[in-house]
Each structure stands twice: as C-alpha cells, then as structure tokens.
Motif scaffolding. Sequence first.
Motif, PDB file in Angstrom:
ATOM      1  N   GLU A 180     -16.468   4.965  -2.235  1.00 50.69           N
ATOM      2  CA  GLU A 180     -17.070   4.097  -3.059  1.00 50.69           C
ATOM      3  C   GLU A 180     -15.120   4.490  -4.055  1.00 50.69           C
ATOM      4  OE1 GLU A 180     -18.363   4.723  -8.020  1.00 50.69           O
ATOM      5  OE2 GLU A 180     -19.128   5.777  -6.586  1.00 50.69           O
ATOM      6  N   ILE A 184     -12.056   1.337  -3.766  1.00 54.24           N
ATOM      7  CA  ILE A 184     -11.226   0.868  -5.770  1.00 54.24           C
ATOM      8  C   ILE A 184     -10.120   1.207  -5.169  1.00 54.24           C
ATOM      9  CG2 ILE A 184     -11.321   1.887  -7.548  1.00 54.24           C
ATOM     10  CD1 ILE A 184     -13.319   3.135  -7.987  1.00 54.24           C
ATOM     11  N   ASP A 187      -9.342  -2.560  -3.170  1.00 55.87           N
ATOM     12  CA  ASP A 187      -9.287  -3.838  -4.455  1.00 55.87           C
ATOM     13  C   ASP A 187      -7.972  -2.994  -4.869  1.00 55.87           C
ATOM     14  OD1 ASP A 187     -10.915  -5.434  -5.722  1.00 55.87           O
ATOM     15  OD2 ASP A 187     -10.357  -3.582  -7.222  1.00 55.87           O
ATOM     16  N   TRP A 188      -7.744  -2.263  -5.241  1.00 60.60           N
ATOM     17  CA  TRP A 188      -6.527  -2.443  -5.961  1.00 60.60           C
ATOM     18  C   TRP A 188      -4.894  -2.776  -5.420  1.00 60.60           C
ATOM     19  CZ3 TRP A 188      -2.430   1.233  -4.945  1.00 60.60           C
ATOM     20  CH2 TRP A 188      -0.905   0.808  -5.766  1.00 60.60           C
ATOM     21  N   SER A 371     -22.034  -8.062  -6.223  1.00 57.14           N
ATOM     22  CA  SER A 371     -20.865  -7.581  -6.324  1.00 57.14           C
ATOM     23  C   SER A 371     -20.525  -6.600  -6.955  1.00 57.14           C
ATOM     24  CB  SER A 371     -19.572  -8.404  -6.213  1.00 57.14           C
ATOM     25  OG  SER A 371     -19.775  -9.390  -7.941  1.00 57.14           O
ATOM     26  N   ASP A 372     -20.020  -5.682  -6.747  1.00 60.46           N
ATOM     27  CA  ASP A 372     -19.336  -4.200  -7.694  1.00 60.46           C
ATOM     28  C   ASP A 372     -18.565  -4.740  -8.895  1.00 60.46           C
ATOM     29  OD1 ASP A 372     -19.159  -1.991  -9.198  1.00 60.46           O
ATOM     30  OD2 ASP A 372     -19.061  -0.752  -7.107  1.00 60.46           O
ATOM     31  N   GLU A 373     -18.803  -4.537  -9.962  1.00 55.50           N
ATOM     32  CA  GLU A 373     -18.202  -4.572 -11.282  1.00 55.50           C
ATOM     33  C   GLU A 373     -16.811  -4.273 -10.998  1.00 55.50           C
ATOM     34  OE1 GLU A 373     -18.813  -7.669 -13.406  1.00 55.50           O
ATOM     35  OE2 GLU A 373     -20.797  -8.127 -12.539  1.00 55.50           O
ATOM     36  N   LYS A 374     -16.297  -3.510 -10.257  1.00 57.46           N
ATOM     37  CA  LYS A 374     -15.411  -2.641 -11.206  1.00 57.46           C
ATOM     38  C   LYS A 374     -14.577  -3.045  -9.113  1.00 57.46           C
ATOM     39  CE  LYS A 374     -17.241   2.164 -11.217  1.00 57.46           C
ATOM     40  NZ  LYS A 374     -17.054   3.785 -11.486  1.00 57.46           N
ATOM     41  N   LEU A 375     -15.186  -3.902  -8.360  1.00 61.58           N
ATOM     42  CA  LEU A 375     -14.297  -4.551  -7.601  1.00 61.58           C
ATOM     43  C   LEU A 375     -14.645  -6.106  -7.606  1.00 61.58           C
ATOM     44  CD1 LEU A 375     -16.091  -1.821  -4.748  1.00 61.58           C
ATOM     45  CD2 LEU A 375     -13.974  -2.058  -5.387  1.00 61.58           C
ATOM     46  N   LYS A 376     -13.883  -6.876  -8.050  1.00 55.28           N
ATOM     47  CA  LYS A 376     -13.732  -8.103  -8.432  1.00 55.28           C
ATOM     48  C   LYS A 376     -12.330  -9.427  -7.877  1.00 55.28           C
ATOM     49  CE  LYS A 376     -17.534  -8.995 -10.282  1.00 55.28           C
ATOM     50  NZ  LYS A 376     -18.030 -10.081 -10.006  1.00 55.28           N
TER      51      LYS A 376
END
Length: 412
Positions: A180, A184, A187-188, A371-376
Amino acid sequence: MPFQRSNKHSSLSKRQGKVSGLGNQEEVFHVKRTPSSPQGGPKKRSAFVDLTNTNKVQNGPSVKSGKPAKKALTSKAVKTRSKCPSSEEQPKKAEGQVEGSLSEDSSASRPKEQSAVQQALESAVQEQKIPEAFDIDKEQAGDCLMSPEYAKDIFDYLKNREEKFVLTDYMHNQPDLNGEMRGILVDWMVEVQENFELNHETLYLAVKLTDHYLAVTVVMKESLQLIGSTAMLIAAKFEERCPPCVDDFLYICDDAYKRQEFIVMERNILQGLNFDINIPVPYRFLRRYAKVAHASMETLTLARYVCELSLLELELVPERASHLASACLLLALITKGLEGWTAALQYHTGYVLSDLSPLVRRLYAMLASPSDEKLKAVENKYSHKVFFEVAKIPLVHIKTLEDALTEQDISQ
C-alpha cells in the motif's frame, strides 16, 4: 496547475539578459597572431592534411632555399650505370622481382577474398530481412530520425536486455514497508510527472529505479518519498531535454528533505544499481507494438491507461516490460472490438496468444476491481479530454473477452 518553480529562474534570466546585452554592444575581441610572433602569422591548412612535421620530398629543385640544383646526369653516365649495376643494386633488383611476384599473387587472391566477404554480408542481410508483409518501417525509409533500418534490431536488443532486470517480490525483505505504501508513492509520482509535464518514459523509468533500489536496499518508510523523488530526478536527467532541478523536488516535497539528502540518495541509488539505469520500460514497447497493429491514437491511449494503472500493482512488478505492453495492447484491441493478436504482432513481439492470455485476465481483474480512493491520479489523468477520456470507457464483458481469447487460440 503546474507547481511553481523557485525564484532563482528569474535571477538566471536577468543574468542571461546581461550576457546577451554584451552581444548587442559588439564588445567582441578576437585574438590574432601577428607575423612578428615566434610562431609567425596564421597558417591555413585542412583539418586532416599535413598533421605531422615530416618534410615533404620534393622532386624538383628547391627554389626557396636558394641552393643550386644538382647537375643532371649525362647520357653517358646513365648508360654506364644501366649496363653495369653495382653490387648493392643487384640484390635490390632481385628483391624487387620477388616483391612483384608477391604483389601479383596477392592481387590475384584479393578478388577471391572480397567475393567471399561480400557473399557473407549478403547472406547475413538475407537472414535479417523482414518479410514484406511485416515490414512496418518501410514507410519511414530514408528518415534518419526514425532509424527504420535498425528499428527491429533495437527493440530485439531491448527485449533481450530486459532479462537482466527481472525482479521478484522484494517486499518481504522490507520490514517497514508494504504494498500500500508503494502504491501511494507511485500515485504521487504520477502527479509529479503530470505537473512537471515530463515524458511518460521518465515516469516509467523512475518507478523501475525505485523498485530495483528497494529490491537491494532495506529502507525506512520516512525515506520512501525521498527515494521516489530522487528516482524521478535521475530518470528526468536521463530522459528529459530540460530536467527539473533539485530545488523543484525540494519544493514538491514541502521541504521535508534537504539538498544534501537528495545528493546522498542520488549517489546511493546509482551505486545500488551499479550505474546501469538504462532499464527497458513497457511504454517504449507499447508505442512500437501499437504501430505494428496500426492502432489509432485512442486505442493506444487506452492501452497506455491500462499500462500506467499497472504501475500501482505490486504483483505486476516481476512482469517483463515487453510482455506487459503486449498484454495491455491486446486488452485495448479487444475492448475496442478490433482485430486481435495478428501474425505481424506475433512476429514483432515474439509472443503468441497463449503467452498473453493469463496476463490479460489479470489486467482485466485489475480494471474490474473497485479503485482505491487514495489512488486516483491515473484515473483522473486519463479522464481528461486530452486523453480521450479513456478511463470512462465501459469495461468489456467478461464473456466477450473470453470468446476473443478462445477464438484466437483455436485459430492459432
């Protein structure tokens, strides 16, 4: 909105303005060598002529030296010498005859050697010749920027080279990290690539550098963003014409790290990878294979969306770049209802449908899962009109996918 750069650029532009102002005042000084200098006046010569100090042999009389020319030999002396060769001239004459015979033999054998070399070259060219039906580079013949003569050789080399960079699941060796956290970070990094308007190759290479460094070095979670930022900096230096500077990455990290930490981490990553950072990335293969399939820009963008989304998945890290690119393109072709894995794609990729089907199903499951809300970042990026809003395209039905894979399996 792109991140704002530091104000140092303005001072640099001012300095550049001063430098350019000097040119307007025509204060340009040329250093000329005068004839009175020890070297004499400037001499003109070609770049690759008269590079040595060896004196040239002059057949005629020397005019500049002022020395009288030697008297010509009389006809009587010439006849005497021709009739009575000296003891020194006799061995030389014999050597000359031997050399003449050797040169005749070599000249006779030279055409045979040249013909053998020419035949070997022609046979090698025939072996490497691409079938006309699969030659996708003939349209760019003569375009040196596209390198059509070497395009297939280049991608064959990259495909062989990717065997050197195959990774396994390294996360079990990282006690302070998990999948995870890596998601993150990636994604950043996608947001950084988009805000700095960097090439997509830079993003893919930065993710590869991060994974390879984490595979050989145990790190703490506090330094994970520093590793990703430094990997992006190294990749930008490798791929970009004008890469961002360290101050830009200090800014986007909200000054969480210092300049010296970036420099130390850059050295650590390069040493950890033995300075071998030319890692094949799936984005390059994807563009090549889409050209083979004559895919439209929208279809290619859909495949790019699937490929970029796969960067977030830790389970897909061990996949080879060419294999992943082929599977993403096949899924995009099936989604758009286009022709599937053709003979030309098999020839250029080296994969048949049975090699790709398991990975295509894994990518389909990735898209079908919520999809994960943190990885948009990837989804938001490809929901834009610039990218044809491919993230909003409905997922093809699973039966349609299986039918496409099964029909082609039977045909093969």
